[in-house]
Scaffold this motif. Structure first.
Motif, PDB file in Angstrom:
ATOM      1  N   GLN A  37      46.115  41.339  43.703  1.00 35.05           N
ATOM      2  CA  GLN A  37      45.461  42.645  43.534  1.00 35.05           C
ATOM      3  C   GLN A  37      44.480  42.947  44.654  1.00 35.05           C
ATOM      4  N   ALA A  38      43.822  41.897  45.157  1.00 35.48           N
ATOM      5  CA  ALA A  38      42.820  42.088  46.208  1.00 35.48           C
ATOM      6  C   ALA A  38      42.693  40.805  47.016  1.00 35.48           C
ATOM      7  N   HIS A  39      42.251  40.968  48.270  1.00 34.93           N
ATOM      8  CA  HIS A  39      41.998  39.822  49.124  1.00 34.93           C
ATOM      9  C   HIS A  39      40.983  40.202  50.178  1.00 34.93           C
ATOM     10  N   ALA A  46      40.771  35.808  46.917  1.00 32.81           N
ATOM     11  CA  ALA A  46      41.851  36.688  46.470  1.00 32.81           C
ATOM     12  C   ALA A  46      41.769  36.795  44.951  1.00 32.81           C
ATOM     13  N   ILE A  47      42.347  37.851  44.418  1.00 29.36           N
ATOM     14  CA  ILE A  47      42.413  38.016  42.974  1.00 29.36           C
ATOM     15  C   ILE A  47      43.867  38.268  42.606  1.00 29.36           C
ATOM     16  N   ILE A  48      44.373  37.405  41.697  1.00 21.66           N
ATOM     17  CA  ILE A  48      45.726  37.606  41.186  1.00 21.66           C
ATOM     18  C   ILE A  48      45.624  38.012  39.720  1.00 21.66           C
ATOM     19  N   THR A  49      46.634  38.756  39.267  1.00 18.87           N
ATOM     20  CA  THR A  49      46.657  39.196  37.873  1.00 18.87           C
ATOM     21  C   THR A  49      48.041  38.979  37.286  1.00 18.87           C
ATOM     22  N   ASP A  50      48.052  38.870  35.962  1.00 17.24           N
ATOM     23  CA  ASP A  50      49.307  38.813  35.220  1.00 17.24           C
ATOM     24  C   ASP A  50      48.990  39.171  33.770  1.00 17.24           C
ATOM     25  N   GLY A  52      47.341  41.610  32.456  1.00 19.15           N
ATOM     26  CA  GLY A  52      45.980  42.058  32.205  1.00 19.15           C
ATOM     27  C   GLY A  52      44.911  40.997  32.388  1.00 19.15           C
ATOM     28  N   VAL A  53      45.303  39.789  32.783  1.00 17.57           N
ATOM     29  CA  VAL A  53      44.351  38.700  33.015  1.00 17.57           C
ATOM     30  C   VAL A  53      44.287  38.451  34.519  1.00 17.57           C
ATOM     31  N   SER A  54      43.090  38.186  35.014  1.00 18.08           N
ATOM     32  CA  SER A  54      42.951  37.948  36.454  1.00 18.08           C
ATOM     33  C   SER A  54      42.284  36.602  36.719  1.00 18.08           C
ATOM     34  N   LEU A  55      42.473  36.107  37.930  1.00 17.82           N
ATOM     35  CA  LEU A  55      41.873  34.855  38.358  1.00 17.82           C
ATOM     36  C   LEU A  55      41.544  34.965  39.840  1.00 17.82           C
ATOM     37  N   LYS A  56      40.359  34.474  40.198  1.00 17.31           N
ATOM     38  CA  LYS A  56      39.971  34.416  41.605  1.00 17.31           C
ATOM     39  C   LYS A  56      40.588  33.176  42.233  1.00 17.31           C
ATOM     40  N   ILE A  57      41.024  33.335  43.472  1.00 16.35           N
ATOM     41  CA  ILE A  57      41.627  32.237  44.232  1.00 16.35           C
ATOM     42  C   ILE A  57      40.877  32.110  45.553  1.00 16.35           C
ATOM     43  N   ASN A  58      40.378  30.920  45.865  1.00 17.51           N
ATOM     44  CA  ASN A  58      39.762  30.672  47.157  1.00 17.51           C
ATOM     45  C   ASN A  58      40.872  30.254  48.113  1.00 17.51           C
ATOM     46  N   ILE A  69      49.020  42.669  49.408  1.00 27.47           N
ATOM     47  CA  ILE A  69      48.677  43.249  48.114  1.00 27.47           C
ATOM     48  C   ILE A  69      49.966  43.656  47.395  1.00 27.47           C
ATOM     49  N   ASP A  70      50.013  43.461  46.086  1.00 28.65           N
ATOM     50  CA  ASP A  70      51.129  43.781  45.190  1.00 28.65           C
ATOM     51  C   ASP A  70      52.317  42.823  45.304  1.00 28.65           C
ATOM     52  N   SER A  71      52.192  41.777  46.114  1.00 30.39           N
ATOM     53  CA  SER A  71      53.219  40.740  46.140  1.00 30.39           C
ATOM     54  C   SER A  71      52.846  39.667  45.120  1.00 30.39           C
ATOM     55  N   ILE A  72      53.825  38.883  44.710  1.00 31.82           N
ATOM     56  CA  ILE A  72      53.589  37.828  43.730  1.00 31.82           C
ATOM     57  C   ILE A  72      53.445  36.504  44.476  1.00 31.82           C
TER      58      ILE A  72
END
Length: 135
Positions: A37-39, A46-50, A52-58, A69-72
């Motif tokens: 969703q964001a980086h 970075a922030i990934i979602t699935d 409706g739940v999100s997680l920050k990634i370093n 953005i918008d890739s899996i």
């Protein structure tokens, strides 16, 4: 972290990463998948979602990964729990998995867990039998 200390990333869906989950532990080695969703290039966060739940990634250590953005993406790393159950995954591996069928992936993940539980149960039965039999 010494190479022998690196543990495999347990397959986890983002919705399973809540404070009461057995996966939600500081230092847990996890494999997570979600839509980017964001980086921020400056911070490497970075922030990934699935679902409706999100997680920050370093992503600071992922020098050869180009993020869109918008890739899996799928990341393997260690979970760092910060204040008030705010979590960030310190990624050591990342890859683009565009085209993956997430529904099928999560069905497969459930089947794998069931299989692993059966293996543990069968080994426990065998161990109890062999201890009893070979005394």
């Amino acid at each position: 972290m010494a190479p022998s200390d690196i543990k495999p990333g347990k397959l986890v869906a983002l919705h399973e990463l809540e404070a009461s989950s057995p996966f939600f532990k500081h230092g847990s080695s996890l494999r997570v998948t979600g839509k980017l969703q964001a980086h921020s290039v400056e911070t490497g966060i970075a922030i990934i979602t699935d679902g409706g739940v999100s997680l920050k990634i370093n992503t600071k250590h992922l020098t050869n990964l180009s993020l869109r953005i918008d890739s899996i993406y799928q990341f393997i790393g260690e979970l760092q729990i910060q204040s008030e159950n705010d979590a960030i995954l310190q990624a050591r591996v990342g890859r683009n998995v565009d085209g993956i069928d997430l529904n099928l992936y999560y069905q497969t993940m459930k089947l794998r867990r069931k299989f692993e539980e059966e293996i543990v149960r069968s080994r426990t039965k065998y161990w109890k039998f062999s201890v009893f039999f070979f005394r």
